[in-house]
Design an enzyme around this catalytic site. Structure first.
Site, PDB file in Angstrom:
ATOM      1  N   LEU A  48       0.812  -1.180  -0.039  1.00  0.00           N
ATOM      2  CA  LEU A  48       0.070  -0.084  -0.056  1.00  0.00           C
ATOM      3  C   LEU A  48       0.764   1.385  -0.087  1.00  0.00           C
ATOM      4  CD1 LEU A  48      -2.858  -1.086   2.494  1.00  0.00           C
ATOM      5  CD2 LEU A  48      -2.797  -1.422  -0.096  1.00  0.00           C
TER       6      LEU A  48
ATOM      7  N   GLU B 209      13.803   6.658  -3.181  1.00  0.00           N
ATOM      8  CA  GLU B 209      13.517   5.342  -3.089  1.00  0.00           C
ATOM      9  C   GLU B 209      14.624   4.359  -3.964  1.00  0.00           C
ATOM     10  OE1 GLU B 209      10.323   4.024  -1.700  1.00  0.00           O
ATOM     11  OE2 GLU B 209      10.757   2.110  -1.962  1.00  0.00           O
TER      12      GLU B 209
ATOM     13  N   ASP C 120       3.386   5.463  -7.191  1.00  0.00           N
ATOM     14  CA  ASP C 120       3.434   5.303  -5.779  1.00  0.00           C
ATOM     15  C   ASP C 120       3.307   6.892  -5.015  1.00  0.00           C
ATOM     16  OD1 ASP C 120       3.144   3.026  -6.420  1.00  0.00           O
ATOM     17  OD2 ASP C 120       4.957   2.257  -4.963  1.00  0.00           O
TER      18      ASP C 120
ATOM     19  N   TYR D 231      11.728  -7.305  -8.731  1.00  0.00           N
ATOM     20  CA  TYR D 231      11.160  -6.161  -9.441  1.00  0.00           C
ATOM     21  C   TYR D 231      12.468  -5.675 -10.350  1.00  0.00           C
ATOM     22  CZ  TYR D 231       9.063  -1.738  -9.533  1.00  0.00           C
ATOM     23  OH  TYR D 231       8.279  -0.498 -10.163  1.00  0.00           O
TER      24      TYR D 231
HETATM   25  C1  GLA Z   1       5.716  -0.980  -6.841  1.00  0.00           C
HETATM   26  C2  GLA Z   1       6.371   0.287  -7.326  1.00  0.00           C
HETATM   27  C3  GLA Z   1       5.600   1.223  -8.366  1.00  0.00           C
HETATM   28  C4  GLA Z   1       4.887   0.225  -9.551  1.00  0.00           C
HETATM   29  C5  GLA Z   1       4.284  -0.763  -8.905  1.00  0.00           C
HETATM   30  C6  GLA Z   1       3.677  -1.937  -9.887  1.00  0.00           C
HETATM   31  O1  GLA Z   1       4.544  -0.418  -6.078  1.00  0.00           O
HETATM   32  O2  GLA Z   1       6.790   1.193  -6.331  1.00  0.00           O
HETATM   33  O3  GLA Z   1       6.314   2.235  -8.988  1.00  0.00           O
HETATM   34  O4  GLA Z   1       6.000  -0.317 -10.498  1.00  0.00           O
HETATM   35  O5  GLA Z   1       5.180  -1.565  -7.864  1.00  0.00           O
HETATM   36  O6  GLA Z   1       2.851  -1.507 -10.718  1.00  0.00           O
END
Ligand code: GLA
Length: 385
Positions: free
Chosen positions: A123, A158, A170, A220
């Site tokens: 979240l 970040e 985000d 990721y």
């Molecule tokens: C994480 C990253 C976002 C986005 C999502 C996937 O939340 O922080 O920038 O890439 O994953 O949609």
């Protein structure tokens, strides 16, 4: 005492002065996952899971902080900002470093912060922390930095201090959220539109798996590289291709044999997800939640099979809803490998839905599912103390 008051009281007791108070929300994403760093479309909204910051200058060169939820304190010399052993402090220090790099003087200040965004649930508690501090310092020290630049600094914090090469979704959602609206962001042009969410008969319900598989941040970064590999391949044929945003289904299909099959599936997912966001937004405009929900399911299917960022817990929760009439759509949300599913649920069946999901999840995984009804709120703002 409510959370804000607790934080203010804590601040006064520790630092013997009056703070400025900032609120910064977490986010949901209705659709458009792993598209932001591919210059595509996302459709997030800020939610009533929030972090509060009480802060004020302290006429020194020291940053003194108390993390209310963790009950931990720390002090840092602002002349020597660097990554810390304390992982929670890095989200704050990362923001300070960004401001300093951009030439802003960060004088000494005191901070107490805390909130109710569950950590590791996808979240975006970290984005809320970064945006809240950036916003707070901008206010307290009068930098007059435009809001969008604060978003970029929060994102870079970040990258550099948390080691995740996240996209902009985000931080953007936390800062630009609007009550009762989702915001469709074009992550290439950075243009955005607010879409009213008519929630009279529906609710956004989050089902929190309570798991966070350790792969999350390394995978990721791997996904980003796989997408970049796909772009590099197609660029040889189409010089105008700079990101997966520029890629069509036809381009992909025409060159499928040249692709590593894994890279192909990653790219195919992203290209289709961008199309789905556009279709979902059209459905939203027409009040067609049925079609909107179908796009959510299709998004999950792609994340599970092509992008491969889901996990058994998330898949189970989504599958569980497939023949529930009260659920319009469901999908995993955020980076993946744990965290929450997002569900669009009919209001009159809310209780039955959460009860059924909790029971099923407990039976299958022996874990107590947590559910949250997300209300859509405004982005980062000052709070009148
Ligand atoms: C994480 C990253 C976002 C986005 C999502 C996937 O939340 O922080 O920038 O890439 O994953 O949609």
């Amino acid at each position: 005492m409510n959370m804000v008051q607790e934080i203010i009281t804590q601040f006064r007791a520790r630092f013997k002065q009056e703070p400025v108070v900032v609120r910064s929300p977490g986010r949901v994403n209705l659709i458009g996952e792993h598209t932001d760093y591919n210059e595509g479309f996302v459709l997030p909204a800020a939610i009533n899971k929030e972090i509060y910051f009480a802060l004020a200058p302290n006429n020194s060169n020291t940053f003194r902080v108390y993390a209310h939820d963790l009950q931990q304190e720390a002090e840092f010399d602002l002349h020597q900002v660097q990554r810390s052993e304390l992982s929670w402090a890095n989200y704050l220090l990362g923001v300070i470093a960004q401001l300093q790099q951009a030439g802003y003087e960060v004088k000494g200040f005191d901070l107490v912060y805390g909130g109710n965004i569950p950590i590791g649930a996808g979240l975006s508690s970290s984005a809320a922390v970064e945006c809240g501090l950036a916003f707070g310092l901008n206010h307290v020290f009068g930098y007059a930095i435009p809001k969008f630049d604060l978003v970029k600094m929060a994102q870079m914090a970040e990258h550099t201090y948390a080691g995740v090469r996240c996209g902009i979704m985000d931080q953007f959602a936390s800062m630009y959220g609007r009550q009762q609206h989702a915001v469709k962001l074009d992550c290439r042009s950075m243009e955005f539109d607010y879409y009213p969410l008519d929630m009279a008969d529906y609710r956004i319900v989050l089902c929190d798996t309570q798991v966070k598989h350790s792969l999350a941040s390394s995978e990721y970064n791997t996904r980003r590289q796989e997408c970049e590999a796909g772009v590099a391949l197609l660029q040889r044929h189409y010089p105008q291709v700079y990101s997966l945003r520029d890629v069509t289904v036809a381009m992909l299909e025409q060159h499928q044999e040249e692709f590593n099959p894994v890279v192909y599936r990653r790219c195919s997912y992203v290209v289709h997800e961008n199309i789905r966001v556009e279709e979902a937004c059209r459905a939203l405009e027409q009040g067609d939640l049925h079609t909107f929900g179908e796009k959510m399911y299709a998004s999950h299917h792609g994340l599970q099979h092509d992008y491969e960022v889901s996990c058994p817990e998330l898949d189970f929760l989504v599958d569980q809803t497939s023949d529930m009439e009260e659920v319009m759509g469901a999908r995993m949300m955020g980076g993946g490998f744990g965290g929450c599913t997002i569900n669009l649920v009919k209001l009159d069946a809310l209780e039955a839905f959460t009860r059924n999901m909790e029971e099923a999840y407990k039976l299958r995984f022996g874990i107590n599912l947590k559910t949250y009804v997300a209300e859509i709120v405004d982005g980062t703002s000052l709070v009148q103390a």
